[in-house]
Design a protein around this motif. Sequence first.
Motif, PDB file in Angstrom:
ATOM      1  N   CYS A 106     -18.565 -40.836  27.895  1.00  0.00           N
ATOM      2  CA  CYS A 106     -19.329 -41.289  29.108  1.00  0.00           C
ATOM      3  C   CYS A 106     -20.989 -39.566  29.222  1.00  0.00           C
ATOM      4  O   CYS A 106     -20.390 -38.591  28.487  1.00  0.00           O
ATOM      5  CB  CYS A 106     -18.612 -40.560  30.379  1.00  0.00           C
ATOM      6  SG  CYS A 106     -19.471 -39.704  31.896  1.00  0.00           S
ATOM      7  N   SER A 109     -19.673 -36.118  31.330  1.00  0.00           N
ATOM      8  CA  SER A 109     -18.223 -35.598  31.327  1.00  0.00           C
ATOM      9  C   SER A 109     -18.552 -35.731  29.834  1.00  0.00           C
ATOM     10  O   SER A 109     -17.680 -34.239  29.778  1.00  0.00           O
ATOM     11  CB  SER A 109     -17.670 -36.268  31.823  1.00  0.00           C
ATOM     12  OG  SER A 109     -17.112 -37.120  30.898  1.00  0.00           O
ATOM     13  N   CYS A 117     -18.217 -45.408  34.381  1.00  0.00           N
ATOM     14  CA  CYS A 117     -18.729 -44.550  34.039  1.00  0.00           C
ATOM     15  C   CYS A 117     -19.905 -45.437  32.961  1.00  0.00           C
ATOM     16  O   CYS A 117     -20.245 -46.182  32.529  1.00  0.00           O
ATOM     17  CB  CYS A 117     -18.321 -44.267  32.547  1.00  0.00           C
ATOM     18  SG  CYS A 117     -16.780 -43.066  33.393  1.00  0.00           S
ATOM     19  N   CYS A 135     -12.651 -39.994  31.046  1.00  0.00           N
ATOM     20  CA  CYS A 135     -13.225 -39.176  32.269  1.00  0.00           C
ATOM     21  C   CYS A 135     -13.021 -39.489  33.258  1.00  0.00           C
ATOM     22  O   CYS A 135     -12.200 -40.764  34.058  1.00  0.00           O
ATOM     23  CB  CYS A 135     -14.764 -40.261  32.419  1.00  0.00           C
ATOM     24  SG  CYS A 135     -15.692 -39.184  33.580  1.00  0.00           S
ATOM     25  N   HIS A 137     -14.767 -38.700  36.473  1.00  0.00           N
ATOM     26  CA  HIS A 137     -15.857 -37.667  37.237  1.00  0.00           C
ATOM     27  C   HIS A 137     -16.033 -38.794  38.673  1.00  0.00           C
ATOM     28  O   HIS A 137     -16.973 -38.405  39.148  1.00  0.00           O
ATOM     29  CB  HIS A 137     -17.695 -37.085  36.444  1.00  0.00           C
ATOM     30  CG  HIS A 137     -18.216 -38.898  35.913  1.00  0.00           C
ATOM     31  ND1 HIS A 137     -18.207 -40.049  34.529  1.00  0.00           N
ATOM     32  CD2 HIS A 137     -19.143 -39.643  36.982  1.00  0.00           C
ATOM     33  CE1 HIS A 137     -19.802 -40.104  35.271  1.00  0.00           C
ATOM     34  NE2 HIS A 137     -19.179 -40.459  36.487  1.00  0.00           N
TER      35      HIS A 137
HETATM   36 ZN   LIG Z   1     -17.698 -40.539  33.238  1.00  0.00          ZN
END
Ligand SMILES: [Zn+2]
Length: 286
Positions: A106, A109, A117, A135, A137
């Motif tokens: 990603c 991140s 992502c 990830c 995020h």
């Molecule tokens: Zn991500």
Amino acid sequence: AFLTTDILTKLTRPDMPNNMENNVNIPKIAWKTGTSYGRRDAWSIGYNSKYTVGVWVGNFSGEGVPELSGAEMATPLLFKIFNTLQYKTTEQWFSATDDLDFRYICSESGQIPNAECKHQVIDYYLPKKSPNKRCEHYKYTYTNAEESLSFCTRCLPENGYKKKKYKHVDQELVSYYDLHNITYVKRPKHNPGCERVFKENAPTIIFPEKNTEYVLFKQEKQKIILKSTASNDVDNVYWFVNNKFLGKFKKGKDTFFRPEKEGEYKISCSDDKGRNSKLKIKVRFI
Ligand SMILES: [Zn+2]
Ligand SMILES: [Zn+2]
């Protein structure tokens, strides 16, 4: 070593000299800059497969100069030295080792992408060694109907809530964004009535590092910087050294303390909601 060299060779980077003339040739080298606190030292150290060159710019008296910076002053000299040493290098560049592989990550991140992502890029990694965390995020959060408060499973009301996706932003990045007025969608404040609030979201002490020994020059009466971040609902933080109140500071503003003797120091940082983080360091004089 190959990965580090690869990173330090990239030309898109924050420490590229600003005032470089367009006709300067950038030698093929890996390099890293450094600027000391108080702008006393400007460093730039670079290497290729044949040479390693270190450039230091500063006053021998140790006096700081506002314009002194590793990127702006030492790096142009480093480039010149490499261009003089070997303008067109025929040397082999470093090659990747066999255990290096590629994978998608990603781009936000650097972690292994999940279904959310959207921006994925290919990057090197070391199988079985590189972190393989997925990830996160984006995280789902429970909020009230107005999206002004968030809930955890412990304080979730029986109805009138909804589930919404928010970008997860690390505490350190939050203070960076706030400092540079970069806007992002903030997760709403956590329900102030929640019993968890007082235990979590205490300020994070970024510097000094816990259980670390700091070696200071006694003659120079050196100080230690105190850095912290605090959550969205905080305006001020309070620093304490060995339980002695040092001062009240705006969130995100750094401060200093000067250890007067060697030994153990207890550093603690409280926010205006009464939440507290603490750690211990050791100080040694030379
Ligand atoms: Zn991500
Ligand atoms: Zn809660």
